[in-house]
Design an enzyme around this catalytic site. Structure first.
Site, PDB file in Angstrom:
ATOM      1  N   ASP A  93     -20.239   8.052 -19.485  1.00 36.52           N
ATOM      2  CA  ASP A  93     -19.241   8.977 -19.088  1.00 36.52           C
ATOM      3  C   ASP A  93     -18.786   8.331 -17.891  1.00 36.52           C
ATOM      4  O   ASP A  93     -17.134   9.667 -17.599  1.00 36.52           O
ATOM      5  CB  ASP A  93     -20.336  10.193 -19.300  1.00 36.52           C
ATOM      6  CG  ASP A  93     -21.243  10.059 -17.982  1.00 36.52           C
ATOM      7  OD1 ASP A  93     -21.588   9.484 -16.952  1.00 36.52           O
ATOM      8  OD2 ASP A  93     -21.612  11.341 -17.298  1.00 36.52           O
ATOM      9  N   SER A  94     -19.590   7.422 -17.242  1.00 38.94           N
ATOM     10  CA  SER A  94     -17.949   6.479 -16.028  1.00 38.94           C
ATOM     11  C   SER A  94     -16.771   6.284 -16.464  1.00 38.94           C
ATOM     12  O   SER A  94     -15.822   6.404 -15.293  1.00 38.94           O
ATOM     13  CB  SER A  94     -19.110   5.212 -15.071  1.00 38.94           C
ATOM     14  OG  SER A  94     -19.286   4.573 -16.835  1.00 38.94           O
ATOM     15  N   ASP A 112     -23.949   7.597 -23.708  1.00 38.07           N
ATOM     16  CA  ASP A 112     -23.975   9.056 -23.090  1.00 38.07           C
ATOM     17  C   ASP A 112     -24.132  10.191 -23.439  1.00 38.07           C
ATOM     18  O   ASP A 112     -22.849  10.384 -24.273  1.00 38.07           O
ATOM     19  CB  ASP A 112     -22.836   8.631 -21.523  1.00 38.07           C
ATOM     20  CG  ASP A 112     -23.237   8.308 -20.599  1.00 38.07           C
ATOM     21  OD1 ASP A 112     -25.101   7.757 -19.798  1.00 38.07           O
ATOM     22  OD2 ASP A 112     -22.838   7.507 -19.030  1.00 38.07           O
ATOM     23  N   LYS A 139     -28.721   9.024 -23.593  1.00 37.81           N
ATOM     24  CA  LYS A 139     -28.257   8.561 -22.249  1.00 37.81           C
ATOM     25  C   LYS A 139     -28.016  10.219 -21.692  1.00 37.81           C
ATOM     26  O   LYS A 139     -27.401  10.983 -22.473  1.00 37.81           O
ATOM     27  CB  LYS A 139     -28.223   7.557 -21.520  1.00 37.81           C
ATOM     28  CG  LYS A 139     -28.671   7.764 -19.793  1.00 37.81           C
ATOM     29  CD  LYS A 139     -28.647   6.302 -19.585  1.00 37.81           C
ATOM     30  CE  LYS A 139     -26.640   6.437 -19.024  1.00 37.81           C
ATOM     31  NZ  LYS A 139     -26.452   7.214 -17.367  1.00 37.81           N
ATOM     32  N   GLU A 178     -29.012  12.409 -18.132  1.00 35.34           N
ATOM     33  CA  GLU A 178     -29.294  12.598 -17.240  1.00 35.34           C
ATOM     34  C   GLU A 178     -30.488  14.034 -16.968  1.00 35.34           C
ATOM     35  O   GLU A 178     -30.273  15.279 -16.965  1.00 35.34           O
ATOM     36  CB  GLU A 178     -28.354  13.200 -15.842  1.00 35.34           C
ATOM     37  CG  GLU A 178     -27.074  11.763 -16.133  1.00 35.34           C
ATOM     38  CD  GLU A 178     -25.947  12.266 -15.300  1.00 35.34           C
ATOM     39  OE1 GLU A 178     -25.104  11.565 -15.221  1.00 35.34           O
ATOM     40  OE2 GLU A 178     -25.608  13.259 -14.089  1.00 35.34           O
ATOM     41  N   GLU A 196     -30.840   5.585 -10.084  1.00 34.41           N
ATOM     42  CA  GLU A 196     -29.023   5.236  -9.558  1.00 34.41           C
ATOM     43  C   GLU A 196     -29.351   5.816  -8.099  1.00 34.41           C
ATOM     44  O   GLU A 196     -29.309   6.681  -7.464  1.00 34.41           O
ATOM     45  CB  GLU A 196     -27.929   5.991 -10.227  1.00 34.41           C
ATOM     46  CG  GLU A 196     -26.606   5.798  -9.690  1.00 34.41           C
ATOM     47  CD  GLU A 196     -25.539   6.154 -10.364  1.00 34.41           C
ATOM     48  OE1 GLU A 196     -24.233   5.694  -9.267  1.00 34.41           O
ATOM     49  OE2 GLU A 196     -25.696   6.412 -11.679  1.00 34.41           O
TER      50      GLU A 196
END
Length: 278
Positions: free
Chosen positions: A49-50, A88, A118, A120, A186
């Site tokens: 999602d960056s 993501d 993925k 978080e 991270e």
């Protein structure tokens, strides 16, 4: 550089089996051309999602939508053949409930053909990870600095110092126990990342963490020097393609203004395709 790699994309089970073995190579990709470039060299291609920041110019990842992740995931899938594709889950698409997470993860997998998603979060996401994996959705976890939670974390701070260390360690243990096949660490202090890698049975993938992690990931735009808004300490530049592109664009603009481009070799004469050229 030549790369010796199986043409079959690894599965989540293959990645899990790499724990303690040869380091896993992971890079992001958001488009077909970039996916084609990184695919031969990587074990995992991550549609992160960056992309909200490096492709769409957002200030954070919070504005990224399901539609964006699916669109870029489909593009990356067209260029990914021998690496495993992971996508993501964007902010707001999985936090409400395990059922919400499953519905959205299934949609991402259905529309992109990715092998895993993925998400978080640590201890508070363990039940969701367990729910997903029990229903056929492989999960790569992400603990430490979780960019979707920057408003509660107080910014992009290093994780694992002082009182944070115990929490990050427990987060990693929780996602491993819940069934994640790997976990991204991270911006975690190196000693803590090493401790976590030794403490859990799934591969750790570092970004701003320890060389002792089971693998490493970088944002491809960072390592190629294409994203220059800011440069995290961990984002080693392996090239400065942004500078080269800027120089090329400047030369093009100068030639257009000087009427030296297009030159005769770049334009078409009156001859037809079947007629002999003078």
């Amino acid at each position: 550089m030549s790369v010796s790699k199986s043409l079959r994309a690894p599965t989540p089970a293959d990645i899990l089996a790499r724990k303690g073995g040869d380091p896993l190579v992971v890079l992001t990709a958001y488009t077909t051309p970039i996916a084609r470039l990184v695919d031969p060299h990587c074990d995992i291609v991550l549609v992160g999602d960056s992309l909200g920041m490096v492709v769409h110019g957002m200030d954070s990842t919070l504005g990224v939508t399901m539609e964006m992740m699916i669109l870029h995931g489909q593009a990356a899938a067209r260029g990914t053949k021998s690496a495993m594709l992971v996508i993501d889950m964007p902010f707001g698409s999985y936090e409400e409930s395990p059922e919400q997470a499953f519905a959205n993860a299934a949609e991402v997998m259905r529309q992109t053909g990715c092998a895993a998603v993925k998400l978080e979060g640590g201890q508070h996401m363990a039940d969701t990870i367990r729910f997903l994996t029990a229903r056929g959705v492989p999960v790569m976890a992400h603990v430490g600095l979780t960019p979707q939670a920057i408003n509660t974390l107080g910014g992009y701070k290093v994780q694992g110092r002082d009182a944070d260390a115990a929490r990050v360690l427990e987060d990693a243990r929780a996602v491993a126990a819940a069934g994640a096949f790997s976990v991204v660490l991270e911006k975690v202090t190196a000693p803590l990342a090493t401790e976590i890698t030794r403490a859990i049975a799934i591969p750790t993938i570092g970004i701003g963490a320890s060389v002792d992690c089971d693998g490493q990931v970088l944002v491809v735009d960072d390592m190629l020097g294409l994203f220059t808004e800011f440069k995290p300490k961990f984002a080693k530049r392996y090239a400065e393609l942004g500078d080269h592109a800027s120089d090329a664009i400047a030369r093009y603009a100068a030639e257009v203004r000087a009427r030296t481009f297009p030159a005769p070799e770049h334009v078409y004469g009156l001859e037809t395709s079947g007629a002999p050229k003078p």
